[in-house]
Design a protein around this motif. Structure first.
Motif, PDB file in Angstrom:
ATOM      1  N   GLU A   1       0.840  -1.206   0.000  1.00 23.32           N
ATOM      2  CA  GLU A   1       0.000   0.000   0.000  1.00 23.32           C
ATOM      3  C   GLU A   1       0.873   1.253   0.000  1.00 23.32           C
ATOM      4  O   GLU A   1       1.887   1.317   0.687  1.00 23.32           O
ATOM      5  CB  GLU A   1      -0.882  -0.017   1.254  1.00 23.32           C
ATOM      6  CG  GLU A   1      -1.817   1.166   1.351  1.00 23.32           C
ATOM      7  CD  GLU A   1      -2.470   1.267   2.739  1.00 23.32           C
ATOM      8  OE1 GLU A   1      -2.340   0.312   3.532  1.00 23.32           O
ATOM      9  OE2 GLU A   1      -3.095   2.300   3.008  1.00 23.32           O
ATOM     10  N   GLN A   2       0.476   2.230  -0.801  1.00 24.16           N
ATOM     11  CA  GLN A   2       1.225   3.481  -0.857  1.00 24.16           C
ATOM     12  C   GLN A   2       0.450   4.565  -0.114  1.00 24.16           C
ATOM     13  O   GLN A   2      -0.727   4.768  -0.361  1.00 24.16           O
ATOM     14  CB  GLN A   2       1.432   3.895  -2.308  1.00 24.16           C
ATOM     15  CG  GLN A   2       2.174   2.830  -3.107  1.00 24.16           C
ATOM     16  CD  GLN A   2       2.467   3.275  -4.520  1.00 24.16           C
ATOM     17  OE1 GLN A   2       2.167   4.391  -4.912  1.00 24.16           O
ATOM     18  NE2 GLN A   2       3.058   2.383  -5.301  1.00 24.16           N
ATOM     19  N   ILE A   3       1.129   5.224   0.808  1.00 19.86           N
ATOM     20  CA  ILE A   3       0.504   6.315   1.558  1.00 19.86           C
ATOM     21  C   ILE A   3       1.302   7.561   1.226  1.00 19.86           C
ATOM     22  O   ILE A   3       2.536   7.535   1.280  1.00 19.86           O
ATOM     23  CB  ILE A   3       0.538   6.045   3.079  1.00 19.86           C
ATOM     24  CG1 ILE A   3       0.042   4.628   3.387  1.00 19.86           C
ATOM     25  CG2 ILE A   3      -0.293   7.074   3.825  1.00 19.86           C
ATOM     26  CD1 ILE A   3       0.273   4.193   4.819  1.00 19.86           C
ATOM     27  N   THR A   4       0.633   8.652   0.904  1.00 27.35           N
ATOM     28  CA  THR A   4       1.377   9.816   0.426  1.00 27.35           C
ATOM     29  C   THR A   4       1.294  11.001   1.382  1.00 27.35           C
ATOM     30  O   THR A   4       0.314  11.174   2.114  1.00 27.35           O
ATOM     31  CB  THR A   4       0.851  10.271  -0.950  1.00 27.35           C
ATOM     32  OG1 THR A   4      -0.544  10.553  -0.840  1.00 27.35           O
ATOM     33  CG2 THR A   4       1.087   9.211  -2.003  1.00 27.35           C
ATOM     34  N   ALA A   5       2.346  11.759   1.378  1.00 24.81           N
ATOM     35  CA  ALA A   5       2.449  13.024   2.113  1.00 24.81           C
ATOM     36  C   ALA A   5       3.618  13.771   1.493  1.00 24.81           C
ATOM     37  O   ALA A   5       4.550  13.143   1.002  1.00 24.81           O
ATOM     38  CB  ALA A   5       2.694  12.765   3.592  1.00 24.81           C
TER      39      ALA A   5
END
Lengths: 115, 490
Positions: free
Chosen positions: B177-181
């Motif tokens: 899973e890719q989580i962005t910030a």
């Protein structure tokens, strides 16, 4: 988790001396295995690159949990259920860089108890 | 671009597809903090105060489950970083004050060190003991209760998400899973996967105790004594108000620089919990040279008569092992920022080489990194040029200043080739180092000497601190040295 009474540990102490170079592997696993708490892991999170490994055996001799064993000419990470994820082996193998190290999947692996 | 040149570790990402539309789709969070220990919680709290939406990732089922070391926190730093609410955390006890010590050599292998310690709430040593699995959990949950902070446990961040320019803009977790910030703070500890992935950490530097650099392995055995035995086997101590102390650590053995090799051990008795705690620290470089497992050292230490006496009838209940990384040849991590990334605490090797203490550095650096992340959001600038102020900031703080003095002390210790070969030189080196080391911490009310007490628990350089810490004024130095180690050595 089975716990050992100290007399058993003293037996080990009697045999051990500071210069004992044979105190590793199974003898370490015997101590660590009595108390270490590891939640089941799916992942083989440490791997030995058999092409790079030069068979020096330092990881086998020095792993503080006794996780490594020689498999013929090369080392193998065979007792992963005892691994406490300390990261020592990646430094021990500083010359050959044969250890591919990462953490196990989240929520699994070694559990530290203090209280 | 400058970043691309040095970002080679990012290029091989194990086949995980990059999210390239991140700017179009918007970010999931304003900030992702990896790790919920001292550095991560401090960063998350600071960012929350500035109104950021923060995701804090923790690889254990709860914060503290994976904690490997460090059972003392420095309270003025805790109050500064977390506020007065930190007083409600599950503290175990206050820190003992060292009143004096004696040294008894054990053949040529080491020495017993007997310390007279008592408990007092003294601002000179405002530290508290904690069980990290309780305290870290409490702190992480407290921080997660603040506006904008989400704590996600059982999650390992293994890689970065990068945008089309190769800039970091999030993390890839366990299941891909890719989580962005727009900015990531890596506070993922001594074995930081992210600092390595970003090319900011060298894996294969084993260092040298003579230059006080490189990784050290510590193992610990924990024994449970029959009820009441802990108190019986320790010296009975009274507080100034006449009550018995509740927690007291008494080193039964400390030392062991045999043949110029870098290793030290200690055994403590803890009367409150009827626990005996035995630890060995050894430099990886020396271990590799000797080809001796660290457990062999431990077995030897436990076989000493004093320690056997302390352990009689005890039950072996615990083992743990961790790495302390005493920086590379240049000191702390050479660089702790990139486009969209700041590295905090142990992940940046912010470990004081004299005290073996990194929690206060991680907390200070974490708080500062959180504030820089908030500024970056306000300015809309997450570039390496902007985030460089994080690195400039911590280098100008007590963390950066501590690279010099303590390292000189540690070097003096090893250059003298063991205490028994050169005790006097060692002591001279300690004091020279102490005088140079003006900046143990910028916090108010913290005298330089008090901080040194930490190493009683810390280990390796603990002996130096034991010599120095009882000194409340320079006038006492000669007297104590006269009564202490020098006399024994002469």
């Amino acid at each position: 988790m089975t716990k050992a009474r100290v007399p058993e540990c003293f037996d080990l102490i009697d045999k051990a001396v500071l210069d004992d170079k044979d105190f590793y592997g199974a003898r370490v696993r015997e101590i660590v295995g009595k108390v270490i708490d590891v939640a089941p892991k799916q992942m083989e999170h440490i791997k030995v690159d058999t092409k790079r490994c030069n068979g020096c055996g330092l990881c086998v001799k020095l792993c503080p949990c006794g996780c490594y064993e020689m498999d013929g000419r090369v080392a193998a990470w065979r007792y992963g259920e005892l691994c406490c994820e300390c990261g020592s082996c990646q430094y021990i193998c500083y010359q050959t860089h044969a250890i591919d190290w990462t953490y196990p999947e989240g929520g699994s692996g070694m559990i530290m108890h203090y209280s | 671009m400058a970043v691309m040149k040095e970002a080679s570790p990012l290029a091989s990402n194990g086949g995980i597809p990059r999210r390239k539309d991140v700017r179009m789709a918007g970010y999931d969070y304003d900030l992702i903090v990896v790790g919920a220990g001292p550095g991560g919680t401090a960063a998350s709290l600071a960012a929350s105060k500035a109104g950021l939406k923060v995701l804090m990732l923790e690889r254990g089922e709860y914060a503290g489950q994976k904690n490997m070391s460090g059972s003392v926190f420095f309270m003025p730093m805790m109050r500064e970083v977390y506020g007065e609410q930190i007083g409600d955390a599950p503290w175990v006890d206050t820190y003992p004050i060292l009143e004096g010590f004696s040294v008894e050599p054990i053949d040529d292998k080491g020495f017993y060190l007997k310390a007279d310690i008592h408990m007092d709430n003294n601002e000179l040593a405002d530290f508290k003991f904690i069980f990290r699995d309780e305290a870290d959990k409490w702190i992480a949950e407290y921080v997660a209760s603040q506006p904008g902070v989400t704590l996600r446990c059982s999650t390992v961040a293994r890689d970065f998400v990068t945008d089309e320019e190769g800039k970091i803009c999030g993390v890839v977790v366990d299941d891909g899973e890719q989580i962005t910030a727009p900015v990531v703070i890596a506070a993922d500890g001594v074995n930081s996967l992210l600092a390595r992935r970003a090319g900011l950490k060298r894996d294969h530097y084993i260092g040298n105790p003579r230059t006080a650099t490189g990784p050290t392995i510590c193992i610990r055995y924990v024994y449970k004594l029959p009820e009441g035995e802990g108190l019986r086997r320790s010296h009975v101590m009274e507080l100034s108000d006449g009550k018995l102390h509740e927690w007291m650590c008494e080193p039964a053995y400390m030392g062991g620089m045999d043949n110029h090799h870098g290793w030290v051990g200690h055994v403590y008795t803890n009367p409150k919990h009827d626990i005996v705690d035995a630890s060995i620290y050894e430099w990886v470089g020396d271990m590799v040279k000797d080809e001796k497992n660290i457990h062999a050292r431990m077995q030897w230490m436990l076989s000493l008569p004093e320690n056997r006496k302390a352990l009689e009838g005890a039950e072996f209940v615990g083992f743990d092992c961790h790495i302390l990384n005493f920086c590379n040849e240049e000191g702390y991590a050479t660089k702790t920022y990139k486009d969209g990334l700041m590295v905090v605490g142990d992940a940046a090797m912010m470990l004081n080489p004299f005290e073996n203490f990194g929690a206060d550095a991680a907390q200070w650096a974490g708080k500062f990194a959180g504030e820089v992340a908030a500024k970056a959001k306000a300015c809309g600038d997450y570039s390496a040029e902007f985030l460089k102020q994080y690195e400039d900031g911590w280098r100008a703080s007590f963390i950066g200043k501590n690279e010099g003095g303590p390292r000189k002390i540690a070097r003096a210790l090893w250059e003298s080739q063991g205490l028994f070969d050169g005790g006097k030189d060692v002591i001279r080196g300690f004091f020279r180092g102490k005088l140079d080391s003006v900046a143990y911490c910028d916090m108010p009310k913290q005298p330089v000497m008090a901080k040194g007490l930490l190493s009683i628990v810390g280990g390796l350089a603990g002996f130096a601190d034991l010599i120095c810490s009882p000194l409340k004024g320079a006038g006492k130095i000669g007297k104590l040295v006269g009564e202490g180690l020098v006399k024994k050595n002469d």
